[in-house]
Design a protein around this motif. Structure first.
Motif, short mmCIF file in Angstrom:
data_model
loop_
_atom_site.label_atom_id
_atom_site.label_comp_id
_atom_site.label_asym_id
_atom_site.label_seq_id
_atom_site.Cartn_x
_atom_site.Cartn_y
_atom_site.Cartn_z
N UNK A 133 25.14 -5.37 -2.61
CA UNK A 133 26.57 -5.62 -2.73
C UNK A 133 27.22 -4.70 -3.75
N UNK A 134 26.51 -4.39 -4.83
CA UNK A 134 27.08 -3.50 -5.85
C UNK A 134 27.40 -2.13 -5.26
N UNK A 135 26.51 -1.63 -4.40
CA UNK A 135 26.75 -0.34 -3.75
C UNK A 135 27.92 -0.42 -2.78
N UNK A 136 28.03 -1.54 -2.08
CA UNK A 136 29.14 -1.72 -1.15
C UNK A 136 30.47 -1.73 -1.90
N UNK A 137 30.51 -2.46 -3.02
CA UNK A 137 31.75 -2.49 -3.81
C UNK A 137 32.11 -1.10 -4.33
N UNK A 138 31.12 -0.37 -4.81
CA UNK A 138 31.37 0.98 -5.32
C UNK A 138 31.89 1.89 -4.20
N UNK A 139 31.33 1.75 -3.02
CA UNK A 139 31.75 2.57 -1.87
C UNK A 139 33.21 2.33 -1.53
N UNK A 180 34.41 -9.66 -3.94
CA UNK A 180 35.01 -8.77 -4.91
C UNK A 180 35.70 -7.54 -4.36
N UNK A 181 36.04 -7.56 -3.07
CA UNK A 181 36.74 -6.42 -2.47
C UNK A 181 38.25 -6.64 -2.52
N UNK A 182 39.01 -5.55 -2.40
CA UNK A 182 40.46 -5.61 -2.42
C UNK A 182 40.96 -5.88 -0.99
N UNK A 183 41.32 -7.12 -0.73
CA UNK A 183 41.65 -7.55 0.64
C UNK A 183 43.06 -8.12 0.68
N UNK A 184 43.80 -7.76 1.73
CA UNK A 184 45.07 -8.39 2.04
C UNK A 184 45.04 -8.82 3.51
N UNK A 185 45.92 -9.74 3.85
CA UNK A 185 45.98 -10.26 5.21
C UNK A 185 47.35 -9.97 5.79
N UNK A 202 29.16 -0.60 4.24
CA UNK A 202 29.67 -1.37 3.10
C UNK A 202 30.47 -2.57 3.58
N UNK A 203 31.28 -2.39 4.61
CA UNK A 203 32.05 -3.50 5.16
C UNK A 203 31.13 -4.55 5.79
N UNK A 204 30.08 -4.09 6.47
CA UNK A 204 29.13 -5.02 7.07
C UNK A 204 28.45 -5.88 6.03
N UNK A 205 28.07 -5.26 4.92
CA UNK A 205 27.47 -6.03 3.82
C UNK A 205 28.52 -6.96 3.20
N UNK A 206 29.73 -6.45 3.05
CA UNK A 206 30.80 -7.21 2.40
C UNK A 206 31.22 -8.46 3.16
N UNK A 207 31.20 -8.41 4.50
CA UNK A 207 31.63 -9.58 5.27
C UNK A 207 30.55 -10.65 5.32
N UNK A 208 29.33 -10.33 4.84
CA UNK A 208 28.29 -11.35 4.78
C UNK A 208 27.19 -11.22 5.80
#
Length: 348
Positions: A21-27, A53-58, A186-192
């Protein structure tokens, strides 16, 4: 990439260990992820990304049930919740998570905001694969990527909250920036995702449409209905027919299959059940193989896409859908199912 043996076939997958996850956030630290659509996949992916911990808007239409749902989920109008056009303008990664019919309708608006260097993200290969029918043709100067969780958005969120993950496929249709692979993983890891396996847009939609119409939903309902009807017309009660058809499978056996495999489940049931299952499974395969082959060809030739677009784009689609679902809901089998669920110990 980790190389895994799948039934004798070597396949490369991405796990959380090698892409933490740390690498995904950095990416994605400089990206604004705009989730367009808050229906099936949108809530689970958006909330998981935010919690990670990602910057997300809807982006969603005001004065709609889904806007209200987003507010109830903690998205703040004017800060993390915007009208679709404003969110698309702000986003550097645009997650296009509307229904397939909704994507077709919104595409003329959305494509105006796909400026060079952005990424257009899908969780279904439909719009791109069937572009001759959908009209969705992205500009050449944006990344076009896909992460497709192998389950509903509800399951994705539920497993995330339980500290688990839902496996996902990923694909790159267009790499305009040279960053598409890092972005999509990174997005794939980020979404869970539990782990990620690579595919392409066409294979994703072909397998997805086949699965939905087949063993995941269409075929399983057909098998349930056929067995239930056979038991009922031979004098078995609704309770007995439902329990032997659905309840035992979903509540007892399938969790064991999920944990240990079908061979383990066979080995750990009665010898009578073992013999019957081993004798009959190939007959069911032989009976259904032509249907699955016909189904796959219907998907590959675009017939299923055409039917979906034509049906789902009509103004009275929801009303017609409710009538079809009513037929299922009011069938004796699923009325029996509702009664059985109420009798489960944890519901008392």
């Amino acid at each position: 990439m980790a190389t895994i043996n799948f039934g004798g076939v070597q396949e490369d997958v991405v796990t959380r260990e090698e892409f933490p996850m740390e690498k995904a956030r950095e990416t994605l630290k400089d990206e604004v992820i705009a989730v367009i659509g808050y229906g099936v996949q949108g809530p689970g992916q958006a909330l998981n990304l935010k919690d990670n911990g990602f910057n997300v808007i809807v982006g969603q239409r005001k004065n709609s049930p889904t806007w209200d749902k987003a507010v109830a989920d903690g998205w703040v109008p004017g800060q993390t919740l915007f009208e679709i056009e404003e969110a698309a303008q702000k986003g550097t990664i645009i997650q296009f998570l509307l229904s397939d019919a909704g994507q077709i309708s919104l595409w003329p608006t959305l494509k105006q905001y796909l400026t060079p260097g952005k990424a257009l993200y899908f969780s279904h290969g439909f719009g791109i694969t069937y572009k001759d029918q959908t009209g969705i043709i992205p500009p050449a100067d944006v990344d076009v990527i896909l992460v497709a969780p192998k389950g509903s958005g509800t399951s994705l969120r539920r497993l995330f909250l339980a500290g688990q993950g839902l496996n996902s496929s990923f694909a790159i249709f267009q790499d305009a920036t040279g960053k598409a692979r890092d972005r999509v993983v990174a997005l794939g890891i980020g979404v869970g995702s539990g782990y990620l396996f690579e595919t392409d847009f066409k294979k994703e939609v072909y397998s997805d449409l086949t699965g939905e119409r087949g063993s995941l939903m269409g075929a399983i309902q057909g098998l349930f209905a056929a067995q239930y009807e056979t038991l009922r017309k031979n004098g078995h009660s609704p309770s007995e027919a439902f329990n032997e058809t659905v309840e035992e499978l979903t509540q007892s056996l399938m969790p064991l299959v999920a944990e240990n495999g079908m061979d383990w489940m066979y080995a750990n049931c009665s010898t009578t059940a073992q013999r019957g299952a081993l004798d009959w499974w190939k007959k069911f395969k032989e009976a259904t193989q032509p249907v699955f082959d016909e189904l796959y060809q219907s998907v590959a030739t675009g017939k299923e896409a055409a039917r979906s677009i034509a049906s789902n784009s009509t103004t009275d689609y929801r009303a017609k859908l409710n009538e079809e679902l009513k037929e299922l809901r009011e069938s004796e089998m699923w009325q029996a199912g509702a009664a059985v669920r109420k009798l489960r110990p944890n519901n008392n």
